[in-house]
Design a protein around this motif. Structure first.
Motif, mmCIF file in Angstrom:
data_model
loop_
_atom_site.group_PDB
_atom_site.id
_atom_site.type_symbol
_atom_site.label_atom_id
_atom_site.label_comp_id
_atom_site.label_asym_id
_atom_site.label_seq_id
_atom_site.Cartn_x
_atom_site.Cartn_y
_atom_site.Cartn_z
ATOM 1 N N SER A 71 0.849 -1.189 0.000
ATOM 2 C CA SER A 71 0.000 0.000 0.000
ATOM 3 C C SER A 71 0.884 1.237 0.000
ATOM 4 C CB SER A 71 -0.923 -0.014 1.224
ATOM 5 O OG SER A 71 -0.160 -0.046 2.408
ATOM 6 N N ALA A 72 0.288 2.399 0.058
ATOM 7 C CA ALA A 72 1.071 3.635 0.000
ATOM 8 C C ALA A 72 0.695 4.559 1.153
ATOM 9 C CB ALA A 72 0.851 4.332 -1.333
ATOM 10 N N PRO A 73 1.037 4.183 2.395
ATOM 11 C CA PRO A 73 0.753 5.075 3.523
ATOM 12 C C PRO A 73 1.666 6.288 3.510
ATOM 13 C CG PRO A 73 2.091 3.242 4.250
ATOM 14 C CD PRO A 73 1.744 2.967 2.812
ATOM 15 N N ALA A 74 1.225 7.338 4.191
ATOM 16 C CA ALA A 74 2.093 8.502 4.373
ATOM 17 C C ALA A 74 3.236 8.110 5.309
ATOM 18 C CB ALA A 74 1.291 9.660 4.955
ATOM 19 N N ILE A 75 4.439 8.559 4.988
ATOM 20 C CA ILE A 75 5.613 8.210 5.780
ATOM 21 C C ILE A 75 6.148 9.442 6.503
ATOM 22 C CG2 ILE A 75 7.965 7.316 5.751
ATOM 23 C CD1 ILE A 75 5.896 5.202 5.123
ATOM 24 N N VAL A 76 6.334 9.308 7.807
ATOM 25 C CA VAL A 76 7.003 10.328 8.611
ATOM 26 C C VAL A 76 8.225 9.671 9.237
ATOM 27 C CG1 VAL A 76 6.872 11.886 10.588
ATOM 28 C CG2 VAL A 76 4.876 11.573 9.110
ATOM 29 N N PHE A 77 9.408 10.064 8.815
ATOM 30 C CA PHE A 77 10.624 9.506 9.399
ATOM 31 C C PHE A 77 10.902 10.174 10.741
ATOM 32 C CE2 PHE A 77 11.432 8.179 5.004
ATOM 33 C CZ PHE A 77 11.821 6.862 5.226
#
Length: 260
Positions: A71-77
């Protein structure tokens, strides 16, 4: 409701982030993981809207997980190493947080996640960008600077200096919020702006925030010494922590005494 997953191989780090996220009613933590393999399985099963992702994990790096996601979740590093910032933005991460996390900086991240969930898009800085900022006076006039000139990825943005309401640090970049207009991500550190902007009205109240006091419409003082700043226009109110709030209060009181 934003369904998020926390991925960090240090349980204390996950607990700290979980505690900070509890203050957001529209955030639901659906899972936690301590490794790439564990996170991959949970993400496939639960399909979270966003992942708060550490870079260095026991069995790989956060970038490995991003490459494996179906899937394409939002990523916060979320990491203690700012050297990964450019690579994070290269893969269109929504944000990049440095440990230890500032509560006011996290508030900006949450707002970006909300906008991302509503289909908002953002510019992705590239490694080759050569951005800059200059303060200009009106042609033929001396005196204080009247305009800000942003050179962003080969393009120019010129706006009255008074319309700059807020500047926020994002690793090696600075996001400039113009009142009544959009915001711009500039490949310059926040201290580069701090050295050029006039004080007053621009005041750096934390390591990640510079505020134009002339554009400050309302301050709502909260419990535990925190406060919320309203700058009007389309700029989302910003919540700042106890130390930054104390600096702001001292500055406001100082300016009030000077004006009397």
């Amino acid at each position: 409701m934003l369904r998020v997953m926390l991925v960090d191989d240090e349980p204390p780090a996950r607990r700290g982030l979980r505690r900070l996220l509890r203050s957001y009613a529209d955030i639901e933590i659906v899972a936690e993981a301590g490794s790439v393999s564990e996170a991959q399985a949970l993400a496939a099963a639960l399909r979270p809207d966003a992942i708060f992702l550490d870079v260095e994990l026991t069995d790989g790096r956060g970038f490995d997980l991003v490459a494996q996601l179906l899937s394409a979740p939002a990523i916060v590093f979320v990491t203690a190493h700012d050297l990964y910032a450019v690579k994070a933005f290269d893969i269109a991460a929504v944000d990049f947080l440095l440990k230890p996390i500032d509560p006011e900086r996290l508030a900006l991240t949450i707002e970006r996640l909300r906008r991302h969930g509503q289909g908002a898009t953002r510019a992705v800085p590239s490694r080759e960008r050569q951005d800059d900022v200059e303060l200009d006076v009106d042609p033929g006039h001396g005196g204080p600077a009247q305009r800000i000139h942003l050179r962003i990825d080969g393009k120019s943005v010129i706006a009255p200096l008074r319309t700059v309401a807020l500047l926020t640090a994002e690793a090696d970049f600075t996001r400039v919020f113009l009142k009544g207009a959009r915001d711009y991500l500039v490949c310059r550190l926040l201290r580069h702006f701090e050295a050029q902007l006039p004080t007053p009205p621009f005041v750096r109240i934390s390591r990640s925030l510079i505020v134009n006091l002339d554009q400050l419409e309302r301050v709502e003082w909260q419990e535990a010494g925190r406060c919320s700043l309203s700058l009007g226009g389309d700029i989302t109110p910003v919540t700042i922590g106890r130390i930054a709030a104390r600096r702001l209060r001292q500055r406001i009181e100082s300016d009030r005494m000077v004006s009397v």
